[in-house]
Scaffold this motif. Structure first.
Motif, PDB file in Angstrom:
ATOM      1  N   SER A 122      -6.512   4.144   0.963  1.00 56.93           N
ATOM      2  CA  SER A 122      -6.623   2.915   1.758  1.00 56.93           C
ATOM      3  C   SER A 122      -8.009   2.291   1.612  1.00 56.93           C
ATOM      4  O   SER A 122      -8.140   1.072   1.467  1.00 56.93           O
ATOM      5  N   GLU A 152       0.808  -1.225   0.000  1.00 62.20           N
ATOM      6  CA  GLU A 152       0.000   0.000   0.000  1.00 62.20           C
ATOM      7  C   GLU A 152       0.840   1.275   0.000  1.00 62.20           C
ATOM      8  O   GLU A 152       0.538   2.220  -0.733  1.00 62.20           O
ATOM      9  N   LEU A 159      -8.328   0.748  -1.868  1.00 61.54           N
ATOM     10  CA  LEU A 159      -7.532  -0.477  -1.954  1.00 61.54           C
ATOM     11  C   LEU A 159      -8.242  -1.636  -1.253  1.00 61.54           C
ATOM     12  O   LEU A 159      -8.335  -2.738  -1.808  1.00 61.54           O
ATOM     13  N   GLU A 180      -9.121  -4.792  -3.691  1.00 67.07           N
ATOM     14  CA  GLU A 180      -8.229  -5.956  -3.674  1.00 67.07           C
ATOM     15  C   GLU A 180      -8.960  -7.284  -3.898  1.00 67.07           C
ATOM     16  O   GLU A 180      -8.504  -8.085  -4.714  1.00 67.07           O
TER      17      GLU A 180
END
Length: 185
Positions: free
Chosen positions: A133, A107, A136, A140
């Motif tokens: 964040s 990250e 992500l 993901e």
């Protein structure tokens, strides 16, 4: 579409998709299409201007429209925007197009790379790091579900990433053959 498979690059902003796509294009001789560039051309606006004028949802509609047009009779390199996996239809289209390669990194590395470009509309917030964040964490699992395999780009140069992509798709060039000949077979 023929039995030849295109190479489709997915992943977060900052993963290196555009740079690796251009390098794969040079190595293979295949055409390279960047979905963000294609959407921008359709609108006649930059991606940030599309977000500002029409909003994210309309941009996502444009991504889907562009993907529907990418079914060509020969393999190509397809570089996607980070959010393309947010729609199931897009994931289905990507998988039909070719081998889906998820370029990832840790990250901190992804955020540092993505922050270099001040043109990331989704990071134009009071707290870009927190927004990154959140994106992500949301994306993901979608990348993982869509990808045929992933490559961690955290510590790799673009050349190394391109080598790994070509090796992992089993298209390593035999002596005397061009990469384009191998991809078409």
């Amino acid at each position: 579409m023929t039995s030849a498979r295109s190479i489709v690059l997915i992943g977060m902003m900052g993963a290196g998709k555009s740079s690796v796509g251009r390098l794969l294009q040079r190595r293979t001789g295949l055409a390279c299409f960047d979905t963000d560039e294609l959407v921008a051309a359709e609108f006649g606006l930059s991606v940030p201007d599309i977000f500002a004028t029409h909003g994210e949802e309309r941009f996502r509609d444009g991504e889907t429209e562009v993907l529907r047009k990418l079914f060509l009779p020969q393999p190509v390199i397809v570089v996607t925007g980070g959010g393309i996996v947010l729609r199931n239809e897009n994931v289905d289209l990507l998988k039909r197009l070719g081998t889906v390669v998820w370029l990832t990194a840790n990250e901190a590395t992804l955020f540092e790379r993505a922050s270099r470009c001040g043109e990331r509309p989704l990071l134009k917030t009071a707290d870009p790091r927190a927004r990154f964040s959140e994106l992500l964490r949301q994306r993901e699992p979608l990348y993982a579900a869509a990808a045929d395999f992933n490559i961690d780009t955290s510590a790799l140069a673009h050349d190394e990433i391109a080598d790994e992509v070509l090796d992992k798709i089993g298209r390593a060039r035999p002596p005397g053959a061009s990469n384009a000949e191998v991809l078409i077979k």
